[in-house]
Write a protein that holds these residues in place. Structure first.
Motif, PDB file in Angstrom:
ATOM      1  N   LEU A   4       5.910  -9.721   4.049  1.00 16.31           N
ATOM      2  CA  LEU A   4       4.851  -8.740   3.856  1.00 16.31           C
ATOM      3  C   LEU A   4       3.527  -9.378   4.248  1.00 16.31           C
ATOM      4  CD1 LEU A   4       3.760  -6.000   2.775  1.00 16.31           C
ATOM      5  CD2 LEU A   4       3.517  -7.119   0.536  1.00 16.31           C
ATOM      6  N   THR A   6      -0.414  -8.376   4.039  1.00 15.79           N
ATOM      7  CA  THR A   6      -1.488  -7.452   3.656  1.00 15.79           C
ATOM      8  C   THR A   6      -2.700  -7.729   4.545  1.00 15.79           C
ATOM      9  OG1 THR A   6      -2.617  -8.830   1.993  1.00 15.79           O
ATOM     10  CG2 THR A   6      -0.666  -7.596   1.265  1.00 15.79           C
ATOM     11  N   TRP A  28       6.550  -6.356   7.536  1.00 22.26           N
ATOM     12  CA  TRP A  28       5.934  -5.125   7.045  1.00 22.26           C
ATOM     13  C   TRP A  28       4.433  -5.388   6.893  1.00 22.26           C
ATOM     14  CZ3 TRP A  28      10.768  -6.608   6.147  1.00 22.26           C
ATOM     15  CH2 TRP A  28      11.785  -5.655   6.119  1.00 22.26           C
ATOM     16  N   LEU A  30       0.820  -4.003   5.383  1.00 28.83           N
ATOM     17  CA  LEU A  30       0.146  -3.098   4.445  1.00 28.83           C
ATOM     18  C   LEU A  30      -1.356  -3.232   4.654  1.00 28.83           C
ATOM     19  CD1 LEU A  30       0.099  -1.201   1.937  1.00 28.83           C
ATOM     20  CD2 LEU A  30       0.127  -3.280   0.521  1.00 28.83           C
ATOM     21  N   ASP A  31      -2.021  -2.116   4.946  1.00 25.81           N
ATOM     22  CA  ASP A  31      -3.462  -2.151   5.197  1.00 25.81           C
ATOM     23  C   ASP A  31      -4.035  -0.771   4.898  1.00 25.81           C
ATOM     24  OD1 ASP A  31      -6.102  -2.346   6.540  1.00 25.81           O
ATOM     25  OD2 ASP A  31      -5.273  -4.161   7.456  1.00 25.81           O
ATOM     26  N   ASP A  32      -5.179  -0.756   4.195  1.00 22.10           N
ATOM     27  CA  ASP A  32      -5.794   0.550   3.892  1.00 22.10           C
ATOM     28  C   ASP A  32      -6.775   0.988   4.973  1.00 22.10           C
ATOM     29  OD1 ASP A  32      -8.032  -1.007   3.455  1.00 22.10           O
ATOM     30  OD2 ASP A  32      -8.294  -0.447   1.344  1.00 22.10           O
ATOM     31  N   ILE A  54       2.374   0.357   6.654  1.00 21.53           N
ATOM     32  CA  ILE A  54       2.085   1.226   5.515  1.00 21.53           C
ATOM     33  C   ILE A  54       0.571   1.300   5.334  1.00 21.53           C
ATOM     34  CG2 ILE A  54       2.432   1.620   3.044  1.00 21.53           C
ATOM     35  CD1 ILE A  54       4.682  -0.885   4.691  1.00 21.53           C
ATOM     36  N   LYS A  55       0.019   2.492   5.468  1.00 22.10           N
ATOM     37  CA  LYS A  55      -1.402   2.669   5.181  1.00 22.10           C
ATOM     38  C   LYS A  55      -1.536   2.868   3.674  1.00 22.10           C
ATOM     39  CE  LYS A  55      -5.590   5.312   5.977  1.00 22.10           C
ATOM     40  NZ  LYS A  55      -6.227   6.531   6.539  1.00 22.10           N
ATOM     41  N   GLY A  56      -2.038   1.870   2.997  1.00 25.83           N
ATOM     42  CA  GLY A  56      -2.161   1.936   1.553  1.00 25.83           C
ATOM     43  C   GLY A  56      -2.940   0.756   1.031  1.00 25.83           C
ATOM     44  N   LEU A  63       2.829   1.781  -5.385  1.00 25.82           N
ATOM     45  CA  LEU A  63       3.187   1.537  -3.987  1.00 25.82           C
ATOM     46  C   LEU A  63       3.743   0.123  -3.817  1.00 25.82           C
ATOM     47  CD1 LEU A  63       3.108   2.202  -0.918  1.00 25.82           C
ATOM     48  CD2 LEU A  63       0.752   1.358  -0.916  1.00 25.82           C
ATOM     49  N   LEU A  64       3.049  -0.854  -4.389  1.00 23.06           N
ATOM     50  CA  LEU A  64       3.488  -2.248  -4.282  1.00 23.06           C
ATOM     51  C   LEU A  64       4.873  -2.441  -4.907  1.00 23.06           C
ATOM     52  CD1 LEU A  64       0.266  -4.310  -5.152  1.00 23.06           C
ATOM     53  CD2 LEU A  64       1.236  -3.869  -2.885  1.00 23.06           C
ATOM     54  N   LEU A  67       7.590  -1.050  -2.683  1.00 23.70           N
ATOM     55  CA  LEU A  67       7.774  -1.872  -1.488  1.00 23.70           C
ATOM     56  C   LEU A  67       8.577  -3.128  -1.802  1.00 23.70           C
ATOM     57  CD1 LEU A  67       4.426  -2.035   0.579  1.00 23.70           C
ATOM     58  CD2 LEU A  67       6.722  -1.506   1.438  1.00 23.70           C
TER      59      LEU A  67
END
Length: 315
Positions: A4, A6, A28, A30-32, A54-56, A63-64, A67
């Motif tokens: 993962l 971020t 994977w 993960l980034d907002d 994953i946009k979050g 969410l975490l 995942l």
């Protein structure tokens, strides 16, 4: 490995993503997208080993949890953060929530699933340097902005999980990183902004007197360092720096880029209280533990960045 990342759509994050994918791991991101951009990773979206974008936000515990439960990550590179010093001064709550509380949420998932953590901190946690041997990890810290304060708090929490739970964690402190895909506007780095202004025939504006120095690390060297920290047990429980090992005054950097002293202008500093007068990295620990050292000179890195911006870059 299942990994993962971020903040993987950010400037440094996209280079870390590229390196991980090149090495054959399943990734994977993960980034907002509060600071990162999907355009940064568009070339990876069809890569067979990029298993999800994953946009979050890392502040979304549900969410975490989902995942981590589903993907069984073995390694987490935690780069997601608020990174702007002035923003942290204007709005410390957002920076604290993203950089400290968000890191806590990441740590809790990694503890539950026994996932190694590489935590991206910053050289901005250090007090200024007077020694020409540079700043080693034992150098005093001085959180002169809420951004630096939030990072110091998160660093300590990350290391506490190593000592309290035996979770493999490492804190990394890259120095000022630059290169292709860095923003060329107000949120970007000094090198990208200076090059962009130079190419557009605009003046290069320097906060304060311009005598402050920076140790500028090319982004692909930084990405090699970040990724290496995840695959080495030797750095577990450690804080590790990475930099070029050469500092340059901002005045000299501006002249190196533009070559025209008349286009270099000094303006009032927006946050003089948070300025660090001298930043020079001592990377001997990274060299010893990770066999890492920078490969790209400042001049070569600037040339590569200039070529990327000239070719269109990402505005």
């Amino acid at each position: 490995m299942n990994i993962l990342l971020t903040g993987g759509a950010g400037f440094i994050g996209r280079w870390v993503a590229k390196k991980i994918l090149q090495e054959g791991h399943k990734l994977w991101i993960l980034d907002d997208l509060s600071n990162g951009r999907e355009e940064n990773i568009v070339e990876f979206l069809s890569h067979p080993n990029l298993r999800g974008f994953i946009k979050g936000t890392i502040l979304d515990e549900e969410l975490l949890s989902g995942l981590f439960e589903k993907q069984h990550f073995e390694l987490c590179y935690h780069l997601g953060a608020s990174i702007n010093v002035q923003d942290s001064i204007d709005d410390p709550r957002t920076t604290f929530n993203n950089d400290t509380v968000g890191t806590f949420y990441i740590m809790e998932q990694c503890r539950e699933h026994n996932t190694k953590v590489v935590f991206m901190s910053t050289c901005m946690v250090y007090d200024h340097c007077t020694d020409e041997t540079g700043i080693a990890e034992s150098h005093p810290t001085k959180p002169a902005s809420p951004y630096a304060g939030a990072k110091v708090a998160a660093e300590n929490m990350v290391l506490s999980y190593y000592y309290a739970y035996g979770l493999p964690t490492v804190v990394i402190r890259p120095f000022n990183t630059y290169g292709p895909f860095q923003k060329t506007g107000g949120e970007g780095g000094v090198v990208a902004i200076f090059i962009n202004n130079h190419l557009n025939g605009q003046n290069l504006h320097i906060y304060g007197e311009g005598t402050q120095t920076r140790d500028l690390l090319y982004v692909e060297d930084c990405a090699r360092f970040v990724v290496a920290a995840g695959f080495s047990d030797a750095v577990n429980g450690e804080i590790v720096n990475a930099g070029l090992g050469r500092d340059i005054a901002i005045n000299d950097l501006a002249l190196l880029i533009t070559g025209d002293p008349s286009r270099v202008k000094h303006v009032e500093h927006i946050h003089p209280q948070s300025e660090i007068q001298k930043l020079l990295c001592n990377s001997s620990k990274a060299k010893g533990l990770l066999k890492w050292q920078p490969e790209v000179t400042l001049e070569e890195g600037i040339a590569r960045t200039l070529a990327w911006i000239q070719a269109g870059g990402l505005q």
